[in-house]
Design a protein around this motif. Structure first.
Motif, PDB file in Angstrom:
ATOM      1  N   ASP A 194       0.711  -1.182   0.057  1.00 41.08           N
ATOM      2  CA  ASP A 194       0.351  -0.195  -0.553  1.00 41.08           C
ATOM      3  C   ASP A 194       0.972   0.891   0.193  1.00 41.08           C
ATOM      4  O   ASP A 194       0.634   2.033  -0.788  1.00 41.08           O
ATOM      5  CB  ASP A 194      -0.577  -0.309   1.239  1.00 41.08           C
ATOM      6  CG  ASP A 194      -1.984  -0.965   1.358  1.00 41.08           C
ATOM      7  OD1 ASP A 194      -2.210  -1.520  -0.273  1.00 41.08           O
ATOM      8  OD2 ASP A 194      -2.777  -1.082   2.154  1.00 41.08           O
ATOM      9  N   LYS A 195       2.230   1.419   0.747  1.00 35.47           N
ATOM     10  CA  LYS A 195       2.735   2.358   0.641  1.00 35.47           C
ATOM     11  C   LYS A 195       4.248   2.251  -0.636  1.00 35.47           C
ATOM     12  O   LYS A 195       4.805   2.999  -0.231  1.00 35.47           O
ATOM     13  CB  LYS A 195       3.251   2.332   2.073  1.00 35.47           C
ATOM     14  CG  LYS A 195       2.863   2.273   3.332  1.00 35.47           C
ATOM     15  CD  LYS A 195       3.681   2.085   4.285  1.00 35.47           C
ATOM     16  CE  LYS A 195       2.750   2.311   5.453  1.00 35.47           C
ATOM     17  NZ  LYS A 195       3.189   2.546   6.993  1.00 35.47           N
ATOM     18  N   GLY A 196       3.887   1.683  -1.081  1.00 36.28           N
ATOM     19  CA  GLY A 196       5.005   1.542  -2.789  1.00 36.28           C
ATOM     20  C   GLY A 196       6.664   1.324  -1.976  1.00 36.28           C
ATOM     21  O   GLY A 196       7.035   1.502  -2.817  1.00 36.28           O
ATOM     22  N   VAL A 197       6.506   0.371  -0.716  1.00 36.76           N
ATOM     23  CA  VAL A 197       7.799   0.347  -0.016  1.00 36.76           C
ATOM     24  C   VAL A 197       8.216  -1.347  -0.711  1.00 36.76           C
ATOM     25  O   VAL A 197       7.554  -2.291  -1.189  1.00 36.76           O
ATOM     26  CB  VAL A 197       7.579   0.036   1.525  1.00 36.76           C
ATOM     27  CG1 VAL A 197       9.100  -0.506   2.136  1.00 36.76           C
ATOM     28  CG2 VAL A 197       7.387   1.379   2.084  1.00 36.76           C
ATOM     29  N   HIS A 198       9.439  -1.234  -0.702  1.00 36.63           N
ATOM     30  CA  HIS A 198       9.901  -3.304  -1.735  1.00 36.63           C
ATOM     31  C   HIS A 198       9.936  -3.511  -0.179  1.00 36.63           C
ATOM     32  O   HIS A 198      10.256  -3.417   0.752  1.00 36.63           O
ATOM     33  CB  HIS A 198      11.523  -2.973  -1.607  1.00 36.63           C
ATOM     34  CG  HIS A 198      12.257  -3.427  -2.344  1.00 36.63           C
ATOM     35  ND1 HIS A 198      11.722  -4.801  -3.493  1.00 36.63           N
ATOM     36  CD2 HIS A 198      13.422  -4.496  -1.953  1.00 36.63           C
ATOM     37  CE1 HIS A 198      12.150  -6.023  -3.210  1.00 36.63           C
ATOM     38  NE2 HIS A 198      12.948  -6.211  -2.300  1.00 36.63           N
ATOM     39  N   ILE A 199       9.401  -4.545  -0.421  1.00 37.20           N
ATOM     40  CA  ILE A 199       8.687  -6.217   0.209  1.00 37.20           C
ATOM     41  C   ILE A 199      10.048  -6.662   0.568  1.00 37.20           C
ATOM     42  O   ILE A 199      10.923  -7.929  -0.273  1.00 37.20           O
ATOM     43  CB  ILE A 199       7.730  -6.698  -0.049  1.00 37.20           C
ATOM     44  CG1 ILE A 199       6.740  -6.113  -0.187  1.00 37.20           C
ATOM     45  CG2 ILE A 199       7.490  -8.258   1.160  1.00 37.20           C
ATOM     46  CD1 ILE A 199       5.545  -6.408  -0.631  1.00 37.20           C
ATOM     47  N   ASP A 200      11.054  -6.618   1.391  1.00 37.48           N
ATOM     48  CA  ASP A 200      12.580  -7.699   1.340  1.00 37.48           C
ATOM     49  C   ASP A 200      12.781  -6.912   3.677  1.00 37.48           C
ATOM     50  O   ASP A 200      13.442  -6.085   3.369  1.00 37.48           O
ATOM     51  CB  ASP A 200      13.550  -6.818   0.505  1.00 37.48           C
ATOM     52  CG  ASP A 200      14.677  -7.456   1.262  1.00 37.48           C
ATOM     53  OD1 ASP A 200      14.524  -9.106   2.379  1.00 37.48           O
ATOM     54  OD2 ASP A 200      15.332  -7.105   0.508  1.00 37.48           O
ATOM     55  N   PHE A 201      12.304  -8.030   4.261  1.00 40.38           N
ATOM     56  CA  PHE A 201      12.585  -7.986   5.489  1.00 40.38           C
ATOM     57  C   PHE A 201      12.887  -8.753   6.140  1.00 40.38           C
ATOM     58  O   PHE A 201      12.596  -9.770   6.092  1.00 40.38           O
ATOM     59  CB  PHE A 201      11.475  -6.939   6.525  1.00 40.38           C
ATOM     60  CG  PHE A 201      10.084  -7.934   5.899  1.00 40.38           C
ATOM     61  CD1 PHE A 201       9.795  -8.784   7.381  1.00 40.38           C
ATOM     62  CD2 PHE A 201       9.164  -7.835   5.569  1.00 40.38           C
ATOM     63  CE1 PHE A 201       8.825  -9.142   7.377  1.00 40.38           C
ATOM     64  CE2 PHE A 201       8.129  -8.234   4.979  1.00 40.38           C
ATOM     65  CZ  PHE A 201       7.574  -9.223   6.187  1.00 40.38           C
ATOM     66  N   VAL A 202      13.458  -9.318   7.087  1.00 38.61           N
ATOM     67  CA  VAL A 202      13.593  -9.954   8.670  1.00 38.61           C
ATOM     68  C   VAL A 202      13.172  -9.563   9.869  1.00 38.61           C
ATOM     69  O   VAL A 202      12.074  -8.710   9.912  1.00 38.61           O
ATOM     70  CB  VAL A 202      14.904  -9.837   9.018  1.00 38.61           C
ATOM     71  CG1 VAL A 202      15.265 -10.951  10.381  1.00 38.61           C
ATOM     72  CG2 VAL A 202      15.688  -9.790   8.013  1.00 38.61           C
TER      73      VAL A 202
END
Length: 144
Positions: A65-73
């Motif tokens: 929704d925020k247009g943020v790249h999805i890559d997290f721990v």
């Protein structure tokens, strides 16, 4: 509910309290990378006793929704305890498919300090899947 933070451990201790931990499902941090290729990485700590997958779906939707790249721990300590599957690396692959893999985080890594610092002396620990020994260690300030 989501709380996003970009702070150091000292700032986190001063600004995050028990009420915050008990009123959110997860907290998102941007932490400095050590051996990763990026300068920073996104770290998510789960506080919800909901299923990990439902929280991941909510986090992914929020990022999209925020247009943020999805890559997290993701740290799911409250669900798994100190076990090999505690940390998950979540990302969207080149085909747009959700990719979730278990990762190993070194014992003295900042991620572990952040999580244990947030959980210290909170009632959230009492309802978690942690053993009594793990709960006591966290409440004494021992990073697990």
């Amino acid at each position: 509910m989501i709380l996003t933070s970009n702070c150091t451990i000292e700032q986190q201790k001063n600004s995050t309290n028990e009420q915050t931990c008990e009123s959110v499902d997860y907290i998102i941090f941007t932490l400095p990378a050590d051996n990763l290729q990026n300068e920073k990485f996104t770290y998510v700590v789960l506080f919800s006793l909901r299923t990990t997958m439902s929280c991941i779906e909510e986090i992914v939707k929020s990022f999209r929704d925020k247009g943020v790249h999805i890559d997290f721990v993701l740290d799911q300590l409250l669900h798994t305890g100190e076990n090999p599957g505690r940390f998950l690396h979540v990302q969207i692959d080149s085909l747009g498919k959700l990719d979730i893999q278990s990762v190993t985080i070194p014992k003295r890594h900042l991620c572990r300090k952040v999580t244990c610092g947030l959980l210290k002396n909170t009632s959230v620990l009492e309802y978690s899947g942690l053993t009594n020994i793990e709960k006591r260690m966290i409440n004494k300030g021992i990073v697990i």
